[in-house]
Design a protein around this motif. Structure first.
Motif, short mmCIF file in Angstrom:
data_model
loop_
_atom_site.label_atom_id
_atom_site.label_comp_id
_atom_site.label_asym_id
_atom_site.label_seq_id
_atom_site.Cartn_x
_atom_site.Cartn_y
_atom_site.Cartn_z
N HIS A 78 25.74 -7.28 2.74
CA HIS A 78 24.90 -8.37 3.27
C HIS A 78 24.66 -8.07 4.74
N SER A 79 23.46 -7.55 5.09
CA SER A 79 23.23 -7.09 6.46
C SER A 79 21.73 -7.06 6.76
N GLU A 80 21.43 -7.30 8.02
CA GLU A 80 20.06 -7.19 8.52
C GLU A 80 19.71 -5.76 8.92
N GLY A 81 20.68 -4.85 8.84
CA GLY A 81 20.45 -3.46 9.21
C GLY A 81 21.32 -3.05 10.37
N GLY A 82 20.82 -2.09 11.16
CA GLY A 82 21.60 -1.60 12.29
C GLY A 82 21.36 -0.11 12.52
N HIS A 83 22.41 0.57 12.91
CA HIS A 83 22.32 1.97 13.29
C HIS A 83 22.09 2.84 12.05
N ILE A 84 21.04 3.65 12.08
CA ILE A 84 20.69 4.44 10.90
C ILE A 84 21.75 5.47 10.56
N TYR A 85 22.42 6.03 11.57
CA TYR A 85 23.49 7.00 11.29
C TYR A 85 24.63 6.34 10.52
N GLU A 86 24.95 5.10 10.89
CA GLU A 86 26.04 4.42 10.20
C GLU A 86 25.61 4.02 8.79
N GLY A 87 24.35 3.62 8.63
CA GLY A 87 23.86 3.32 7.29
C GLY A 87 23.98 4.54 6.39
N ARG A 88 23.62 5.69 6.93
CA ARG A 88 23.71 6.94 6.16
C ARG A 88 25.16 7.33 5.92
N GLY A 89 25.99 7.14 6.94
CA GLY A 89 27.41 7.48 6.80
C GLY A 89 28.07 6.64 5.72
N VAL A 90 27.78 5.34 5.71
CA VAL A 90 28.33 4.47 4.67
C VAL A 90 27.80 4.88 3.31
#
Length: 295
Positions: free
Chosen positions: A173-185
Motif C-alpha cells: 500500500h504505497s503512493e510510490g517513491g524511489h524507483i531504485y527501491e521499488g526495483r530492489g524490493v
C-alpha cells in the motif's frame, strides 16, 4: 621564507602581487574557511575554536602580509600609469576586505547556538525509515509494506524476510517513491518467490514491487497506478537517464510475463498524472493473476 619577505618588501611586480598574492590567495582562503564549519567539524565548540584560529591566521596575519606587500609594490611604481595602478590596488584591497568581513560574519552566524544543528550520523536514515512501515501479519505469512519507498527499504525488508522463514507474500500500500527501491524490493520478492497483494492503492515504484510477485493478487477495490518517472530535484541532472530507467522497468515487466500491449502504455501518462488500468485490463495483460475478496 624569501618569497614571503620579497612580497612584504614590495619586490614583486605590482600586477603579480595583486593577482597572485592578494586576489588569488584571498579567494583560496575564503574558499577554505568552510572546512572549519559543520559538517566538516561536527562539534560546535571544536568548530568555533577552529574558526577563530583560522580567522587569526588566514584573515589576520596573512591578510596583513598581503596588504602590506601590495602597498609597498604600489609605492615603487614609477610609470606614468602609477596613479591608475594605485587606485586599482586600493580598490582590490577594499573588495578583499569586504569579502573577508562577509565571510567572517557568515561563519559566526552558522555557529550561533540557535542555528547550530548537530546532525546524528543516523538522522537521515531514521528520517527515511519514518516514511514507511514494515509489519508482519499475525500468522507470520505476509509482510505489509505501507508508505513511501525510500532508500534503505530493500535492506530492511531483506532482513525481515531472512528473520521470518514463514513469509510467503507481501501486501503493498504505497503512493510510490524511489524507483531504485521499488526495483530492489521487486527483485527481492521475485528471487524469494513471494506472492504480492494489493487491497488499496499501489502507484509508481510500488507497482514495480507488485509485479515482482510470483503470483499477483488484487483486491476488488484496489488500484494500480502507472506514470512516467520524474526527478525530485530543483535543478536538472543531465547524467540521470529517466528513459533508461523506464526501459529497465519494461524489461523486468516483460520477464514477469506482462503483455506487449500493456508495456506500450505503461509509461504514457505524464509524471504529473496517473494511469489506473481497469481490473479486467490488468488480468488480461498478465499484471494480475487473481482477484481476491479481501485481506
Amino acid at each position: 621564507m624569501r618569497y614571503i619577505r620579497d612580497h612584504w618588501q614590495g619586490k614583486h611586480a605590482l600586477i603579480y602581487a595583486l593577482l597572485i598574492n592578494l586576489v588569488g590567495l584571498r579567494a583560496l582562503l575564503l574558499f577554505a574557511d568552510r572546512y572549519t564549519l559543520p559538517p566538516f567539524i561536527a562539534d560546535r565548540t571544536d568548530a568555533l575554536m577552529a574558526t577563530i584560529l583560522f580567522i587569526i591566521l588566514g584573515h589576520g596575519v596573512v591578510f596583513v602580509w598581503q596588504v602590506v606587500g601590495v602597498l609597498c609594490a604600489t609605492g615603487q611604481q614609477t610609470s606614468s600609469l602609477s596613479g591608475i595602478w594605485t587606485v586599482v590596488a586600493y580598490g582590490a584591497i577594499a573588495l578583499c576586505l569586504a569579502f573577508t568581513a562577509l565571510s567572517i560574519a557568515t561563519s559566526f552566524r552558522a555557529l550561533a547556538p540557535e542555528r547550530f544543528i548537530v546532525v546524528s550520523p543516523t538522522a537521515l536514515e531514521d528520517a527515511r525509515a519514518r516514511q514507511y512501515t514494515l509489519s508482519l501479519s499475525p500468522d507470520g505469512k505476509r509482510i505489509h509494506i505501507a508508505g513511501i519507498f525510500t532508500l534503505g527499504m530493500t535492506q530492511k525488508l531483506t532482513a525481515l524476510v531472512d528473520q521470518t522463514p514463514t513469509v510467503t507474500g507481501v501486501v503493498l500500500h504505497s503512493e510510490g517513491g524511489h524507483i531504485y527501491e521499488g526495483r530492489g524490493v521487486a527483485y527481492l520478492i521475485r528471487d524469494r518467490k513471494l506472492n504480492t497483494y494489493v487491497f488499496d492503492t499501489c502507484k509508481s515504484a510500488c507497482t514495480t514491487a507488485f509485479i515482482g510477485g510470483a503470483k499477483r493478487h488484487l483486491g476488488p477495490n484496489a488500484q494500480l497506478g502507472f506514470h512516467q518517472y520524474k526527478l525530485e530535484l530543483q535543478t536538472p541532472f543531465p547524467q540521470y537517464d529517466l528513459k533508461g530507467e523506464q526501459e529497465k522497468e519494461i524489461k523486468f515487466y516483460r520477464q514477469q510475463g506482462i503483455s506487449e500491449d500493456f508495456l506500450a502504455q505503461v509509461f504514457l501518462a505524464p509524471s504529473s498524472g496517473i494511469w489506473f488500468p481497469s481490473t479486467e485490463d490488468l488480468v488480461r495483460s498478465g499484471v494480475v493473476d487473481e482477484v481476491v475478496g479481501g485481506e
